[in-house]
Design a protein around this motif. Structure first.
Motif, short mmCIF file in Angstrom:
data_model
loop_
_atom_site.label_atom_id
_atom_site.label_comp_id
_atom_site.label_asym_id
_atom_site.label_seq_id
_atom_site.Cartn_x
_atom_site.Cartn_y
_atom_site.Cartn_z
N GLU A 84 -6.14 0.42 9.53
CA GLU A 84 -6.23 -0.15 8.10
C GLU A 84 -5.35 -0.84 8.03
O GLU A 84 -5.53 -2.22 7.52
N CYS A 85 -4.19 -0.91 8.95
CA CYS A 85 -3.22 -2.13 8.80
C CYS A 85 -3.64 -3.13 9.39
O CYS A 85 -3.31 -4.38 9.01
N HIS B 109 0.85 -1.09 -0.08
CA HIS B 109 -0.20 0.02 0.00
C HIS B 109 0.76 1.28 0.00
O HIS B 109 0.89 1.96 0.84
N VAL C 200 -6.05 -5.14 7.14
CA VAL C 200 -5.16 -5.80 6.00
C VAL C 200 -4.57 -7.03 6.71
O VAL C 200 -4.46 -8.23 5.87
N LEU D 264 -0.89 3.40 5.33
CA LEU D 264 -1.71 2.91 6.08
C LEU D 264 -1.79 3.37 7.28
O LEU D 264 -0.83 3.62 7.87
N ASP E 15 0.30 4.22 -0.75
CA ASP E 15 -0.38 5.45 -0.40
C ASP E 15 -0.29 5.55 1.25
O ASP E 15 -0.72 6.31 1.67
#
Length: 226
Positions: free
Chosen positions: A181-182, A173, A185, A177, A175
């Motif tokens: 968000e991480c 990613h 994922v 994280l 952009d």
């Protein structure tokens, strides 16, 4: 040239990964397989130096393919790197026990795969420099066992496997994280992920950027440093 067999059930993904391999100096694609049975036949027919093996295949899963390769004297010497979306610890442990050299979690960047291929190339050269009967020094053993890993002096309480998961998530990613968000994922808890992210930031492996929006404290976003 190091000859690579790409194994993936998705034709487009296999094509993309083949392109990554062909663009890495010293490597060429020997063949492509889309099922476990085809992979086993291709390894026996083509005798590649390295297999990029997916776990999710329509007939035999990748771990079964790996075990069958290891059980056959004709293919037991073939090196395998797992490339898959499977991130559960049981599958990762099975790949390690099956003798996989590395485990790349999809989606990953061309850079992430290229780095692992370059590490493999260094290991491949080292192994061929040493005659089989020659006694290896500890530094030779360290190269052989550590060439496909980034050596990290992790703080107490942090594990190498989890660090690899978080690193691959950041690499995939570009952009950036957030910790939340991480965590999504990697399927890890947010507090656990935050410790690894802060460790990477403290050791200059990741960059922290603040994103402002709305009220409250700015969001910390983590970007892997190339």
């Amino acid at each position: 040239m190091i000859r690579v067999l790409v194994v993936d059930d998705d034709f487009m993904v296999a094509r993309v990964h083949s392109g990554y391999v062909e663009r890495t100096a010293g490597f060429t694609v020997a063949g492509v397989a889309h099922t476990g049975a085809d992979a086993l036949r291709a390894v026996r027919d083509l005798a590649p130096d390295l297999v990029l093996l997916d776990i999710y295949l329509p007939d035999l899963d990748g771990l079964t393919v790996l075990r069958e390769l290891r059980a056959d004297p004709a293919t037991e010497h073939i090196d395998v790197m797992v490339i898959t979306a499977a991130r559960d610890v049981g599958t990762i442990r099975g790949a390690l026990r099956g003798g996989a050299l590395h485990y790349l979690i999809k989606p990953f960047s061309a850079t992430a795969l290229r780095e692992q291929l370059e590490h493999f190339s260094a290991l491949h050269r080292r192994l061929h420099q040493l005659p089989p009967a020659e006694a290896a020094a500890q530094e030779d053993v360290d190269v052989m066992f550590g060439a496909l890993r980034t050596t990290r002096a992790l703080p107490k309480g942090l594990s190498e496997q989890t660090a690899d998961l978080v690193e691959q998530a950041l690499r995939a990613h570009p952009d950036g994280l957030s910790a939340s968000e991480c965590a999504q994922v990697t399927a890890l808890s947010r507090p656990s992920v935050r410790r690894y992210l802060e460790y990477f930031a403290a050791t200059n492996r990741a960059e922290v950027r603040l994103r402002y929006g709305g009220t409250g404290r700015p969001e910390r976003r983590y970007h892997w440093r190339p």
